[in-house]
Design a protein around this motif. Structure first.
Motif, PDB file in Angstrom:
ATOM      1  N   GLU A  26     -10.082   3.014   5.000  1.00 40.39           N
ATOM      2  CA  GLU A  26      -8.906   3.274   6.069  1.00 40.39           C
ATOM      3  C   GLU A  26      -7.275   2.613   6.210  1.00 40.39           C
ATOM      4  O   GLU A  26      -6.942   3.195   6.754  1.00 40.39           O
ATOM      5  N   ASP A  27      -7.576   1.355   6.147  1.00 33.99           N
ATOM      6  CA  ASP A  27      -6.529   0.416   5.927  1.00 33.99           C
ATOM      7  C   ASP A  27      -5.135   1.286   5.069  1.00 33.99           C
ATOM      8  O   ASP A  27      -4.585   1.434   4.836  1.00 33.99           O
ATOM      9  N   ALA A  28      -5.267   1.385   4.048  1.00 37.57           N
ATOM     10  CA  ALA A  28      -4.855   1.908   3.034  1.00 37.57           C
ATOM     11  C   ALA A  28      -4.404   2.938   2.720  1.00 37.57           C
ATOM     12  O   ALA A  28      -2.489   3.443   2.844  1.00 37.57           O
ATOM     13  N   MET A  29      -4.342   3.751   4.052  1.00 39.09           N
ATOM     14  CA  MET A  29      -4.573   5.216   3.959  1.00 39.09           C
ATOM     15  C   MET A  29      -4.252   5.735   5.195  1.00 39.09           C
ATOM     16  O   MET A  29      -3.027   6.160   5.562  1.00 39.09           O
ATOM     17  N   LYS A  30      -3.240   4.443   6.400  1.00 38.78           N
ATOM     18  CA  LYS A  30      -2.828   3.681   7.503  1.00 38.78           C
ATOM     19  C   LYS A  30      -1.154   4.019   6.383  1.00 38.78           C
ATOM     20  O   LYS A  30       0.038   4.274   7.530  1.00 38.78           O
ATOM     21  N   GLU A  31      -0.515   3.522   5.376  1.00 37.20           N
ATOM     22  CA  GLU A  31      -0.232   3.392   4.793  1.00 37.20           C
ATOM     23  C   GLU A  31       1.138   4.675   3.913  1.00 37.20           C
ATOM     24  O   GLU A  31       2.120   5.012   3.245  1.00 37.20           O
ATOM     25  N   ASN A  32      -0.041   5.626   3.929  1.00 34.81           N
ATOM     26  CA  ASN A  32      -0.476   7.033   2.274  1.00 34.81           C
ATOM     27  C   ASN A  32      -0.034   8.282   3.536  1.00 34.81           C
ATOM     28  O   ASN A  32      -0.953   8.280   5.163  1.00 34.81           O
ATOM     29  N   ASP A  33       0.021   9.412   3.220  1.00 33.75           N
ATOM     30  CA  ASP A  33      -0.244  10.772   3.453  1.00 33.75           C
ATOM     31  C   ASP A  33      -1.397  10.977   2.921  1.00 33.75           C
ATOM     32  O   ASP A  33      -1.655  10.837   1.467  1.00 33.75           O
ATOM     33  N   PRO A  34      -2.078  11.388   4.345  1.00 30.75           N
ATOM     34  CA  PRO A  34      -3.620  11.475   3.305  1.00 30.75           C
ATOM     35  C   PRO A  34      -3.907  12.958   1.922  1.00 30.75           C
ATOM     36  O   PRO A  34      -4.433  12.796   1.045  1.00 30.75           O
ATOM     37  N   SER A  35      -3.236  13.821   2.206  1.00 31.68           N
ATOM     38  CA  SER A  35      -2.772  14.788   1.717  1.00 31.68           C
ATOM     39  C   SER A  35      -2.336  14.793   0.279  1.00 31.68           C
ATOM     40  O   SER A  35      -2.633  15.559  -0.700  1.00 31.68           O
ATOM     41  N   SER A  36      -1.583  13.570   0.434  1.00 32.24           N
ATOM     42  CA  SER A  36      -1.219  13.295  -0.773  1.00 32.24           C
ATOM     43  C   SER A  36      -1.471  12.170  -2.411  1.00 32.24           C
ATOM     44  O   SER A  36      -0.219  12.204  -2.863  1.00 32.24           O
ATOM     45  N   TYR A  56       1.522  -1.428   0.260  1.00 36.47           N
ATOM     46  CA  TYR A  56      -0.255   0.130   0.274  1.00 36.47           C
ATOM     47  C   TYR A  56       0.715   1.248  -0.301  1.00 36.47           C
ATOM     48  O   TYR A  56       0.988   2.163  -0.256  1.00 36.47           O
ATOM     49  N   ARG A  57       1.994   1.339   0.452  1.00 33.44           N
ATOM     50  CA  ARG A  57       2.904   2.345   0.617  1.00 33.44           C
ATOM     51  C   ARG A  57       3.159   3.228  -0.471  1.00 33.44           C
ATOM     52  O   ARG A  57       3.611   2.486  -1.448  1.00 33.44           O
ATOM     53  N   GLY A  58       3.434   4.549  -0.397  1.00 36.29           N
ATOM     54  CA  GLY A  58       3.835   5.113  -1.720  1.00 36.29           C
ATOM     55  C   GLY A  58       2.926   4.880  -2.504  1.00 36.29           C
ATOM     56  O   GLY A  58       3.280   5.759  -4.200  1.00 36.29           O
ATOM     57  N   ALA A  59       1.537   4.766  -2.134  1.00 35.95           N
ATOM     58  CA  ALA A  59       0.658   5.862  -3.308  1.00 35.95           C
ATOM     59  C   ALA A  59       0.217   7.274  -3.490  1.00 35.95           C
ATOM     60  O   ALA A  59      -0.026   7.677  -2.920  1.00 35.95           O
ATOM     61  N   GLN A  60      -0.381   6.558  -5.101  1.00 40.69           N
ATOM     62  CA  GLN A  60      -0.659   8.559  -5.521  1.00 40.69           C
ATOM     63  C   GLN A  60      -2.042   8.390  -5.885  1.00 40.69           C
ATOM     64  O   GLN A  60      -2.185   9.490  -6.237  1.00 40.69           O
ATOM     65  N   ALA A  61      -2.275   7.402  -5.776  1.00 38.91           N
ATOM     66  CA  ALA A  61      -3.915   7.599  -6.176  1.00 38.91           C
ATOM     67  C   ALA A  61      -4.045   5.618  -5.531  1.00 38.91           C
ATOM     68  O   ALA A  61      -3.587   4.944  -5.478  1.00 38.91           O
ATOM     69  N   ILE A  62      -5.577   5.212  -4.673  1.00 39.28           N
ATOM     70  CA  ILE A  62      -5.945   4.587  -4.420  1.00 39.28           C
ATOM     71  C   ILE A  62      -7.567   4.347  -5.197  1.00 39.28           C
ATOM     72  O   ILE A  62      -8.512   5.666  -5.132  1.00 39.28           O
ATOM     73  N   ILE A  63      -7.747   3.731  -5.712  1.00 37.24           N
ATOM     74  CA  ILE A  63      -8.463   2.810  -6.326  1.00 37.24           C
ATOM     75  C   ILE A  63     -10.176   2.126  -5.262  1.00 37.24           C
ATOM     76  O   ILE A  63      -9.437   0.403  -5.457  1.00 37.24           O
ATOM     77  N   VAL A  64     -10.431   2.369  -4.550  1.00 31.41           N
ATOM     78  CA  VAL A  64     -11.200   1.807  -3.656  1.00 31.41           C
ATOM     79  C   VAL A  64     -12.362   1.267  -4.158  1.00 31.41           C
ATOM     80  O   VAL A  64     -13.842   1.731  -4.987  1.00 31.41           O
TER      81      VAL A  64
END
Length: 273
Positions: free
Chosen positions: A164-174, A138-146
């Motif tokens: 929520e699980d995916a965002m634990k490894e990423n910066d919500p602002s980016s 998950y870490r380092g994603a620029q886009a997340i498709i749910v």
């Protein structure tokens, strides 16, 4: 951005233009693709940001561009994540269901405003027993498709937890967020309208862009991924412009890729937690 445009280190040789395969004709983006619903869109402008257009127009003619964004695809088991990715990447739809084990990886090449651009598509497992393995990617994603199934209300309810699980490894602002309902070809128009209304409300709440597609018929799939590519490209350029504090983009669009961690991830075995 977690995956951003940057100059490659001197020890990494720059590829010549002949080493970079051209994008397919249906992967060339010359204008900003339309959103699915103005009520649930990341933005509703019909053209690229003027600074992005200027950056692409004024880039040095001798600069070879090879920009990469990491996109992860998450959601419940059997909602159609793999079919969605496969329909776009290969144009095929398989009726034989086969659960993803851990994570599958696809690379799709685009040309956006004349600049080569890649999406790394990470199709992650939806089964609970593989969740630990998949989450390491998950870490380092620029886009997340749910992804959720338009005909299965529980998968939409679970979408929030996947995010929520995916965002634990990423910066919500980016990170750009997309909520995608699959199997649009099934169900009555009335049923689909009700589910889409619920999905749009959730999209507004989590600040995601909503799409309804069908991997079986292909309805909306290409338009969706072109939109993902265009928006991630735009966000990447704007982020780099802001970081450098300049509107002069001559040196911004250069050879680029993921961070060291992301460069290694494709060939790295995941260790379960």
């Amino acid at each position: 951005m977690n995956v951003t445009l940057f100059d490659v280190e001197e020890k990494a040789p720059a590829p010549s233009a002949s080493m970079v395969p051209p994008a397919k004709s249906d992967r060339i983006i010359t204008h900003l693709p339309k959103c699915f619903s103005p009520r649930a869109a990341l933005h509703t402008e019909d053209v690229f940001h003027p600074d992005v257009t200027a950056a692409c127009h004024h880039r040095r003619e001798d600069a070879v561009s090879f920009n990469v964004a990491k996109v992860i695809v998450v959601g419940d088991v059997s909602v159609g994540k793999t079919c969605l990715v496969s329909r776009f990447c290969s144009g095929a739809f398989s009726r034989n269901y086969k659960a993803t084990i851990g994570v599958d990886f696809q690379m799709e090449r685009f040309q956006v405003l004349g600049v080569p651009f890649n999406l790394q598509l990470w199709d992650t497992a939806g089964q609970e027993r593989f969740k630990c393995i998949a989450s390491t990617y998950y870490r380092g994603a620029q886009a997340i498709i749910v992804v959720f199934d338009l005909g299965r209300a529980s998968s939409l309810i679970h979408a929030r937890q996947w995010l929520e699980d995916a965002m634990k490894e990423n910066d919500p602002s980016s990170v750009l967020l997309f909520l995608v309902g699959t199997k649009k070809d099934l169900g009555s128009p009335e049923q689909l309208a009700d589910v889409e209304e619920e999905a749009i409300r959730l999209s507004e709440e989590i600040r995601a862009e909503f799409w309804a597609v069908s991997a079986k018929s292909g309805d909306g799939v290409r338009d969706f991924f072109l939109r993902v590519a265009a928006l991630t490209f735009e966000a990447d350029i704007l982020s780099e412009l802001e970081r450098r504090g300049s509107q002069n983009a001559d040196d911004i669009i250069r050879i680029s890729g993921g961070k060291d961690e992301e460069r290694r991830s494709a060939g790295r075995k995941a260790n379960c937690c």
